[in-house]
Each structure stands twice: as C-alpha cells, then as structure tokens.
Design a protein around this motif. Structure first.
Motif, PDB file in Angstrom:
ATOM      1  N   LEU A   1       0.840  -5.097   3.169  1.00  0.00           N
ATOM      2  CA  LEU A   1       0.794  -3.719   2.687  1.00  0.00           C
ATOM      3  C   LEU A   1       2.150  -3.060   2.883  1.00  0.00           C
ATOM      4  O   LEU A   1       2.717  -3.118   3.977  1.00  0.00           O
ATOM      5  CB  LEU A   1      -0.284  -2.934   3.444  1.00  0.00           C
ATOM      6  N   VAL A   2       2.668  -2.429   1.816  1.00  0.00           N
ATOM      7  CA  VAL A   2       3.920  -1.680   1.876  1.00  0.00           C
ATOM      8  C   VAL A   2       3.606  -0.260   1.427  1.00  0.00           C
ATOM      9  O   VAL A   2       3.087  -0.054   0.327  1.00  0.00           O
ATOM     10  CB  VAL A   2       4.996  -2.288   0.948  1.00  0.00           C
ATOM     11  N   ILE A   3       3.910   0.729   2.285  1.00  0.00           N
ATOM     12  CA  ILE A   3       3.697   2.135   1.949  1.00  0.00           C
ATOM     13  C   ILE A   3       5.032   2.854   2.094  1.00  0.00           C
ATOM     14  O   ILE A   3       5.586   2.924   3.191  1.00  0.00           O
ATOM     15  CB  ILE A   3       2.643   2.792   2.860  1.00  0.00           C
ATOM     16  N   GLU A   4       5.542   3.389   0.976  1.00  0.00           N
ATOM     17  CA  GLU A   4       6.806   4.115   1.016  1.00  0.00           C
ATOM     18  C   GLU A   4       6.597   5.519   1.596  1.00  0.00           C
ATOM     19  O   GLU A   4       5.483   6.037   1.609  1.00  0.00           O
ATOM     20  CB  GLU A   4       7.403   4.226  -0.393  1.00  0.00           C
ATOM     21  N   GLU A   5       7.674   6.129   2.050  1.00  0.00           N
ATOM     22  CA  GLU A   5       7.625   7.491   2.578  1.00  0.00           C
ATOM     23  C   GLU A   5       7.198   8.454   1.473  1.00  0.00           C
ATOM     24  O   GLU A   5       7.569   8.295   0.311  1.00  0.00           O
ATOM     25  CB  GLU A   5       9.016   7.878   3.104  1.00  0.00           C
ATOM     26  N   GLY A   6       6.382   9.452   1.823  1.00  0.00           N
ATOM     27  CA  GLY A   6       5.955  10.456   0.859  1.00  0.00           C
ATOM     28  C   GLY A   6       4.635  10.145   0.178  1.00  0.00           C
ATOM     29  O   GLY A   6       4.241  10.829  -0.754  1.00  0.00           O
ATOM     30  N   VAL A   7       3.925   9.127   0.641  1.00  0.00           N
ATOM     31  CA  VAL A   7       2.634   8.730   0.061  1.00  0.00           C
ATOM     32  C   VAL A   7       1.503   9.514   0.725  1.00  0.00           C
ATOM     33  O   VAL A   7       1.525   9.746   1.931  1.00  0.00           O
ATOM     34  CB  VAL A   7       2.401   7.209   0.260  1.00  0.00           C
ATOM     35  N   THR A   8       0.508   9.915  -0.078  1.00  0.00           N
ATOM     36  CA  THR A   8      -0.742  10.447   0.453  1.00  0.00           C
ATOM     37  C   THR A   8      -1.779   9.345   0.286  1.00  0.00           C
ATOM     38  O   THR A   8      -2.029   8.900  -0.836  1.00  0.00           O
ATOM     39  CB  THR A   8      -1.203  11.700  -0.321  1.00  0.00           C
ATOM     40  N   PHE A   9      -2.344   8.876   1.402  1.00  0.00           N
ATOM     41  CA  PHE A   9      -3.357   7.817   1.363  1.00  0.00           C
ATOM     42  C   PHE A   9      -4.556   8.274   2.177  1.00  0.00           C
ATOM     43  O   PHE A   9      -4.436   8.549   3.367  1.00  0.00           O
ATOM     44  CB  PHE A   9      -2.792   6.510   1.917  1.00  0.00           C
ATOM     45  N   VAL A  10      -5.712   8.394   1.508  1.00  0.00           N
ATOM     46  CA  VAL A  10      -6.952   8.768   2.171  1.00  0.00           C
ATOM     47  C   VAL A  10      -7.937   7.635   1.929  1.00  0.00           C
ATOM     48  O   VAL A  10      -8.362   7.405   0.802  1.00  0.00           O
ATOM     49  CB  VAL A  10      -7.508  10.104   1.617  1.00  0.00           C
ATOM     50  N   GLY A  11      -8.245   6.900   2.975  1.00  0.00           N
ATOM     51  CA  GLY A  11      -9.155   5.767   2.845  1.00  0.00           C
ATOM     52  C   GLY A  11      -8.984   4.825   4.012  1.00  0.00           C
ATOM     53  O   GLY A  11      -8.290   5.111   4.979  1.00  0.00           O
ATOM     54  N   LYS A  12      -9.624   3.673   3.894  1.00  0.00           N
ATOM     55  CA  LYS A  12      -9.534   2.636   4.921  1.00  0.00           C
ATOM     56  C   LYS A  12      -8.660   1.511   4.403  1.00  0.00           C
ATOM     57  O   LYS A  12      -8.604   1.257   3.209  1.00  0.00           O
ATOM     58  CB  LYS A  12     -10.921   2.081   5.231  1.00  0.00           C
TER      59      LYS A  12
END
Length: 88
Positions: free
Chosen positions: A37-48
């Motif tokens: 998993l790669v998540i860049e800065e500025g992401v909104t992630f709501v979940g599992k």
C-alpha cells in the motif's frame, strides 16, 4: 486486479493482488486489501485496510469487497455533468 492506482473521489472497496497506490488529493471511502500500500500526502482515507506483503493467512476472511480481475488499471471518478443554461 494486479495493481490499482487511485485518483479523485472514490466510494467502494478495492482489492488488489499486488499493490494499491492512492495519489495525493484522493478521497477514498471504503475498505482496501493488497500486499503493498502506498498513500501519498494529502489523501483522505476513511475505511479499513489489510496490507499483507507476506501473504500470511488471516484468522478471519474479510466480509465483502470488489473481486480482483486480470490486469492493472487506474481508477478515476466519473466526470461531473456540465451546468445547464438557465432560461430567462
């Protein structure tokens, strides 16, 4: 799905055999499962999230989500409808 690149506003679950990459300014509302998993800065992630690079068997399988398919793809939101002209 081998790998998924996510951009825009997405509502729903994502499953990838290899990697999910969430790009900056993305809004993702849903559960994700992948080996990487790669998540860049500025992401909104709501979940599992379930990230399992060594493919260790979980004690309980996830309850729902999209089923993987054959190739990689980019997921982007639908284009918004154009405003309609107002009659006088």
């Amino acid at each position: 799905m081998g790998s998924i690149v996510v951009r825009g506003k997405i509502t729903g679950n994502l499953i990838a055999k290899d990697k999910i990459e969430i790009k900056s300014k993305t809004e993702l509302f849903g559960d994700i499962r992948a080996a990487k998993l790669v998540i860049e800065e500025g992401v909104t992630f709501v979940g599992k999230s379930e990230v399992n690079p060594n493919k260790v068997s979980p004690t309980a399988a996830p309850t729902s989500g999209a089923q993987p398919s054959a190739a990689s793809r980019i997921v982007e939101p639908a284009k918004p409808a154009l405003p309609r002209p107002v009659s006088a």
